[in-house]
Design an enzyme around this catalytic site. Structure first.
Site, PDB file in Angstrom:
ATOM      1  CB  ALA A  12      -6.669   4.102   5.306  1.00 26.92           C
ATOM      2  CB  ILE A  16      -1.864  -2.236   0.351  1.00 25.27           C
ATOM      3  CG1 ILE A  16      -0.719  -2.657  -0.581  1.00 25.27           C
ATOM      4  CG2 ILE A  16      -2.203  -3.368   1.323  1.00 25.27           C
ATOM      5  CD1 ILE A  16       0.585  -2.975   0.126  1.00 25.27           C
ATOM      6  CD  GLN A 112       2.422   4.742  11.843  1.00 27.03           C
ATOM      7  OE1 GLN A 112       2.581   3.534  11.645  1.00 27.03           O
ATOM      8  NE2 GLN A 112       2.007   5.571  10.904  1.00 27.03           N
ATOM      9  N   GLY A 130       4.313  -2.050   5.504  1.00 24.86           N
ATOM     10  CA  GLY A 130       5.092  -0.995   4.836  1.00 24.86           C
ATOM     11  C   GLY A 130       6.582  -1.282   4.878  1.00 24.86           C
ATOM     12  CG  ASP A 159       7.924 -12.473   0.626  1.00 27.93           C
ATOM     13  OD1 ASP A 159       8.068 -11.892  -0.455  1.00 27.93           O
ATOM     14  OD2 ASP A 159       7.949 -11.881   1.724  1.00 27.93           O
ATOM     15  CG  HIS A 187       9.116  -8.294   2.473  1.00 25.95           C
ATOM     16  ND1 HIS A 187       8.551  -9.167   1.577  1.00 25.95           N
ATOM     17  CD2 HIS A 187       8.817  -7.057   2.017  1.00 25.95           C
ATOM     18  CE1 HIS A 187       7.935  -8.485   0.638  1.00 25.95           C
ATOM     19  NE2 HIS A 187       8.084  -7.196   0.879  1.00 25.95           N
TER      20      HIS A 187
HETATM   21  P1  NAX Z   1       0.723   3.577  -1.631  1.00 29.66           P
HETATM   22  O1  NAX Z   1       1.785   4.566  -1.905  1.00 29.66           O
HETATM   23  O2  NAX Z   1      -0.370   3.337  -2.630  1.00 29.66           O
HETATM   24  O3  NAX Z   1      -0.003   3.952  -0.260  1.00 29.66           O
HETATM   25  C1  NAX Z   1       0.695   4.297   0.890  1.00 29.66           C
HETATM   26  C2  NAX Z   1      -0.192   5.220   1.704  1.00 29.66           C
HETATM   27  O4  NAX Z   1       0.435   5.452   2.945  1.00 29.66           O
HETATM   28  C3  NAX Z   1      -0.427   6.583   1.045  1.00 29.66           C
HETATM   29  O5  NAX Z   1      -1.818   6.836   0.951  1.00 29.66           O
HETATM   30  C4  NAX Z   1       0.249   7.537   2.012  1.00 29.66           C
HETATM   31  O6  NAX Z   1      -0.408   8.801   2.110  1.00 29.66           O
HETATM   32  C5  NAX Z   1       0.172   6.767   3.320  1.00 29.66           C
HETATM   33  N1  NAX Z   1       1.114   7.213   4.344  1.00 29.66           N
HETATM   34  C6  NAX Z   1       2.389   7.666   4.199  1.00 29.66           C
HETATM   35  N2  NAX Z   1       2.908   8.026   5.377  1.00 29.66           N
HETATM   36  C7  NAX Z   1       1.961   7.785   6.303  1.00 29.66           C
HETATM   37  C8  NAX Z   1       1.900   7.978   7.700  1.00 29.66           C
HETATM   38  N3  NAX Z   1       2.922   8.497   8.378  1.00 29.66           N
HETATM   39  N4  NAX Z   1       0.771   7.625   8.345  1.00 29.66           N
HETATM   40  C9  NAX Z   1      -0.283   7.131   7.668  1.00 29.66           C
HETATM   41  N5  NAX Z   1      -0.293   6.940   6.329  1.00 29.66           N
HETATM   42  C10 NAX Z   1       0.817   7.265   5.663  1.00 29.66           C
HETATM   43  O7  NAX Z   1       1.480   2.220  -1.280  1.00 29.66           O
HETATM   44  P2  NAX Z   1       0.923   0.725  -1.272  1.00 29.66           P
HETATM   45  O8  NAX Z   1       1.040   0.153  -2.619  1.00 29.66           O
HETATM   46  O9  NAX Z   1      -0.399   0.706  -0.607  1.00 29.66           O
HETATM   47  O10 NAX Z   1       2.033   0.003  -0.373  1.00 29.66           O
HETATM   48  C11 NAX Z   1       2.171   0.303   1.002  1.00 29.66           C
HETATM   49  C12 NAX Z   1       3.456  -0.296   1.557  1.00 29.66           C
HETATM   50  O11 NAX Z   1       3.434  -1.699   1.468  1.00 29.66           O
HETATM   51  C13 NAX Z   1       4.712   0.145   0.802  1.00 29.66           C
HETATM   52  O12 NAX Z   1       5.714   0.462   1.750  1.00 29.66           O
HETATM   53  C14 NAX Z   1       5.101  -1.107   0.045  1.00 29.66           C
HETATM   54  O13 NAX Z   1       6.488  -1.148  -0.233  1.00 29.66           O
HETATM   55  C15 NAX Z   1       4.694  -2.174   1.018  1.00 29.66           C
HETATM   56  N6  NAX Z   1       4.547  -3.541   0.512  1.00 29.66           N
HETATM   57  C16 NAX Z   1       4.900  -4.566   1.322  1.00 29.66           C
HETATM   58  C17 NAX Z   1       4.751  -5.889   0.980  1.00 29.66           C
HETATM   59  C18 NAX Z   1       5.135  -6.990   1.910  1.00 29.66           C
HETATM   60  O14 NAX Z   1       5.049  -8.151   1.480  1.00 29.66           O
HETATM   61  N7  NAX Z   1       5.563  -6.770   3.136  1.00 29.66           N
HETATM   62  C19 NAX Z   1       4.237  -6.247  -0.372  1.00 29.66           C
HETATM   63  C20 NAX Z   1       3.480  -5.153  -1.039  1.00 29.66           C
HETATM   64  C21 NAX Z   1       4.021  -3.768  -0.844  1.00 29.66           C
HETATM   65  O15 NAX Z   1       5.064  -3.557  -1.743  1.00 29.66           O
END
Ligand code: NAX
Length: 327
Positions: A12, A16, A112, A130, A159, A187
């Protein structure tokens, strides 16, 4: 008045999350008549940042937001959840092999999945954002044996939306004219954005554009758009990803229009030669709160090769997490 729907968002405090939470609070996830209660999950080091975001959510005075709770324990975060948006994941760091990445994410998505199994509401719907999203969803699902398989999905809507945008630009028509575009497979860069069955204003898109443009321009542009955004913005896509997550859930709950479909990674039933149980992207329709794979499409030779290549990558990821004991 309706009881609030519980929406859990993991990661959160991330980029994103920041874009997503305000759109959920404003009613765009479920509709303008549905109150929501947010349950945010973060790792302990990021709880303070999540509290800051929760303060801003409060300051939005959103009429539909019934409250925001913050957790660092998945068991609590998924308690009673109706919609689970699994955004937080472990990014690939320098020198990390794919197996290491899958293993690190197994450490997140296994507990989870267990927490969802133990405490989520009976009608829970799960969207994994994620990365690697498809295989993270597979891991979560395999630790939630009491939750019907079709409740686990991974996001390829971004996509799909990227494909719509590129086609609208090429054809000089609004995105609303486009129908039956599909993302197949993983993806990842191997995904197959297909126009084989796509239409614009009732005409065939495959006949209106040439094959060379599809192969050399359209497909790589869509598949590598994430890298292009990083290159330009210095950060990965966030608002567009949040928007696609909103679309994915809104469609799941409210349905697809007649004569069209969308794309989502769902549990394969063996359709189109995709091994049963894999979480792979397909053209899907939504009705009565269920995503269903569009059946009976003829698959041409070009599409066959592309689908098989992306599905082979998913099989490899599945085999890796199986060997690691994660599923
Ligand atoms: P960020 O690194 O800004 O945020 C991720 C957050 O997740 C961090 O605040 C972190 O503390 C938290 N986190 C890590 N482990 C956790 C856990 N065990 N429980 C709860 N929170 C946890 O990444 P962000 O840019 O927000 O992207 C999030 C994910 O979306 C990444 O894995 C990214 O690769 C993926 N994406 C997926 C897309 C899709 O189309 N499926 C597109 C966009 C994005 O690249």
């Amino acid at each position: 008045t309706q009881a609030p729907v519980n929406v859990t968002v993991t990661g959160a405090a991330g980029q994103i999350g920041y874009a997503l939470l305000f759109r959920i609070a404003s009613g765009q996830l479920l509709g303008q008549d549905v109150p929501v209660k947010l349950r945010l999950l973060e790792i302990p080091q990021a709880v303070k940042a999540a509290e800051g975001t929760a303060m801003e959510l409060e300051d939005g005075a959103f009429p539909l937001l019934a409250g925001t709770d913050i957790f660092d324990d998945p068991k609590q975060a998924f308690e009673g959840t109706n919609i689970a948006l699994l955004v937080g994941a472990r990014p690939r760091s320098k020198g990390m092999e794919r197996g290491d990445l899958l293993e690190a994410n197994g450490g997140i998505f296994k507990p989870q999945g267990e927490a969802i199994n133990a405490g989520a509401a009976d009608d829970v719907k799960v969207l994994v954002v994620g990365n690697p999203a498809n295989t993270n969803a597979l891991i979560a699902r395999s630790h939630a044996p009491d939750v019907p398989a079709d409740r686990f999905t991974a996001m390829t809507r971004l996509d799909h939306n990227r494909a719509l945008a590129q086609l609208a630009k090429k054809l000089g028509v609004p995105v609303t004219e486009l129908k039956k575009v599909a993302i197949w497979g993983n993806h990842s860069a191997t995904q197959y954005p297909s126009v084989q069955h796509a239409e614009f204003g009732g005409k065939s898109i495959a006949e209106a554009v040439d094959q060379a443009w599809l192969e050399n321009d359209f497909i790589p542009t869509v598949a590598k758009r994430g890298a292009a955004i990083i290159e330009a913005r210095g950060l990965s896509s966030a608002a567009s990803a949040a928007s696609a997550a909103i679309d994915h859930v809104y469609t799941w709950v409210n349905g697809t229009p007649a004569g069209d479909w969308t794309s989502a990674a769902v549990v394969s039933d063996g359709s189109y030669g995709v091994p049963e149980g894999l979480i792979s992207s397909f053209p899907v329709t939504a009705k009565d709160g269920k995503y269903e794979i569009v059946q009976g499409l003829e698959i041409d030779e070009f599409s066959r090769t592309r689908i098989d290549a992306s599905v082979a990558e998913l099989v490899e990821e599945r085999d890796t997490v199986q060997k690691l004991g994660l599923i």
